[in-house]
Scaffold this active site. Structure first.
Site, PDB file in Angstrom:
ATOM      1  N   TYR A 242      92.290  16.344  67.214  1.00 35.26           N
ATOM      2  CA  TYR A 242      90.827  16.441  67.202  1.00 35.26           C
ATOM      3  C   TYR A 242      90.201  15.065  67.335  1.00 35.26           C
ATOM      4  O   TYR A 242      89.292  14.842  68.146  1.00 35.26           O
ATOM      5  CB  TYR A 242      90.375  17.132  65.913  1.00 35.26           C
ATOM      6  CG  TYR A 242      88.892  17.417  65.843  1.00 35.26           C
ATOM      7  CD1 TYR A 242      88.378  18.621  66.323  1.00 35.26           C
ATOM      8  CD2 TYR A 242      88.000  16.507  65.279  1.00 35.26           C
ATOM      9  CE1 TYR A 242      87.018  18.904  66.257  1.00 35.26           C
ATOM     10  CE2 TYR A 242      86.646  16.771  65.213  1.00 35.26           C
ATOM     11  CZ  TYR A 242      86.156  17.965  65.699  1.00 35.26           C
ATOM     12  OH  TYR A 242      84.809  18.232  65.639  1.00 35.26           O
TER      13      TYR A 242
ATOM     14  N   ILE B 214      77.265  25.367  65.024  1.00 34.98           N
ATOM     15  CA  ILE B 214      76.213  24.528  65.592  1.00 34.98           C
ATOM     16  C   ILE B 214      75.636  25.157  66.861  1.00 34.98           C
ATOM     17  O   ILE B 214      74.426  25.185  67.060  1.00 34.98           O
ATOM     18  CB  ILE B 214      76.765  23.118  65.891  1.00 34.98           C
ATOM     19  CG1 ILE B 214      77.086  22.387  64.579  1.00 34.98           C
ATOM     20  CG2 ILE B 214      75.773  22.307  66.731  1.00 34.98           C
ATOM     21  CD1 ILE B 214      77.926  21.134  64.765  1.00 34.98           C
TER      22      ILE B 214
ATOM     23  N   ALA C  18      78.694  28.812  71.731  1.00 32.51           N
ATOM     24  CA  ALA C  18      77.486  29.262  71.037  1.00 32.51           C
ATOM     25  C   ALA C  18      77.691  30.459  70.125  1.00 32.51           C
ATOM     26  O   ALA C  18      76.741  30.910  69.491  1.00 32.51           O
ATOM     27  CB  ALA C  18      76.401  29.597  72.062  1.00 32.51           C
TER      28      ALA C  18
END
Length: 339
Positions: A158, A21, A17
């Site tokens: 990824y 996003i 956080a």
């Protein structure tokens, strides 16, 4: 059908956080009245986020954690219940990456990306589930990527990690249904998003990396997350381009191969030199990027189809209209012909 609490009655844990996003999502939840626990490796980013939320009148606390360590992830859930008494929604957004040809990625780098992006997400579900089960309902919301559906060159670890997230969520979702547990499991699959991700990851391209344009703003992903926190949803692809890629991959992976041969290599490079020894967040957090948006606002476009996904009646109405229109065109062209 799983019934989720209104956001203003929820206690929400958001992992990853400190920026991008996750940061935008935490602010949105707090503005809507949720009690929020935020976690990441960057303590400065978390502290500034909690300060921002409290200045807006929200209720938030933070805990520093590296998601590759199970005990640190468990501490996030424990802290949430300690401070607020329960957990209603778990949002997992932490991620890192290495942009390089596969042969230039070390075993340690590949493993680290998997540890953070895949194993960390699994740890999150593991620690959240006991609390959601105790409450008798709740939501697991995992931030994956369109790369869960279609891998792209120069991002093999990824892409592999995001494919893995989709796999374990599919298995978990069915297991929970088998047990009759009203817990929603959502896979959020963003397209290319304008976050500081491309500032923070490791690059071996010789230049600062970029996602293949166009970009979408992080607020679109936050909108999808808040929607699915109240409305049980299996998958939510954020951004029109992501939906097109998903469709093309289903129709013809070879076609997408060809498109990526054309745009996948030049499209991920900027003209800004950057050494592979430049600071990055693969193994340690880095300072200076505790913000929501990245450097590519000039490449951002709006998304139309996300509105339909958040309004199912409108979505199915539009689909019906398209179907009726196509049928009418077909009849006008071929209805009077003889076979």
């Amino acid at each position: 059908m799983t019934q989720l609490k209104p956001i203003n009655q929820q206690v929400v844990a958001i992992v990853g956080a400190s920026s991008g996003i996750g940061r935008e999502t935490a602010i949105r939840f707090a503005k809507r009245g949720a009690k929020v626990v935020v976690a990441a490796r960057s303590e400065s980013g978390l502290a500034s986020l909690v300060e921002e939320i409290r200045a807006l009148g929200g209720d938030a606390t933070y805990i520093v954690a590296d998601v590759s360590d199970f005990q640190q992830v468990k501490a996030i859930a424990d802290k949430t219940v300690e401070v607020y008494g329960r957990l209603d929604t778990w949002v997992h957004a932490a991620a890192t990456g290495v942009l390089a040809p596969f042969e230039k990625i070390t075993p340690e780098e590949f493993k680290r990306v998997i540890d953070v992006n895949l194993t960390g997400q699994a740890y999150g579900a593991m620690v959240a589930l006991p609390h959601l089960k105790r409450e008798g309902r709740g939501a697991l919301i995992h931030i994956s990527s369109v790369e869960a559906r279609r891998a792209i060159p120069l991002q093999s670890p990824y892409s592999a990690s995001k494919h893995g997230v989709e796999g374990f969520l599919e298995a978990l979702r069915v297991e929970l249904k088998h047990e009759g547990l009203p817990i929603s499991v959502t896979n959020i699959l963003p397209s290319v998003i304008n976050t500081p991700y491309y500032n923070k990851v490791r690059t071996k391209l010789g230049v600062k990396p970029t996602g293949v344009p166009p970009y979408y703003q992080p607020s679109l992903v936050a909108d999808a997350i808040l929607y699915t926190a109240e409305h049980p949803t299996r998958d939510f692809i954020v951004g029109d381009v992501g939906k097109i890629v998903d469709l093309l991959q289903r129709l013809s992976p070879e076609l997408v191969d060809g498109l990526l041969l054309l745009i996948g290599f030049p499209g991920q490079r900027t003209n800004e030199p950057k050494s592979e020894d430049a600071p990055n967040n693969v193994f340690e957090p880095i300072q200076g990027y505790d913000k929501v948006e990245g450097d590519f606002s000039n490449l951002v476009i709006p998304s139309i189809t996300d509105v339909f996904d958040k309004n199912p009646p409108l979505k199915w109405g539009a689909l019906a209209a398209v179907t009726i229109g196509a049928a009418a065109v077909f009849r006008s062209l071929f209805g009077g012909s003889e076979v």
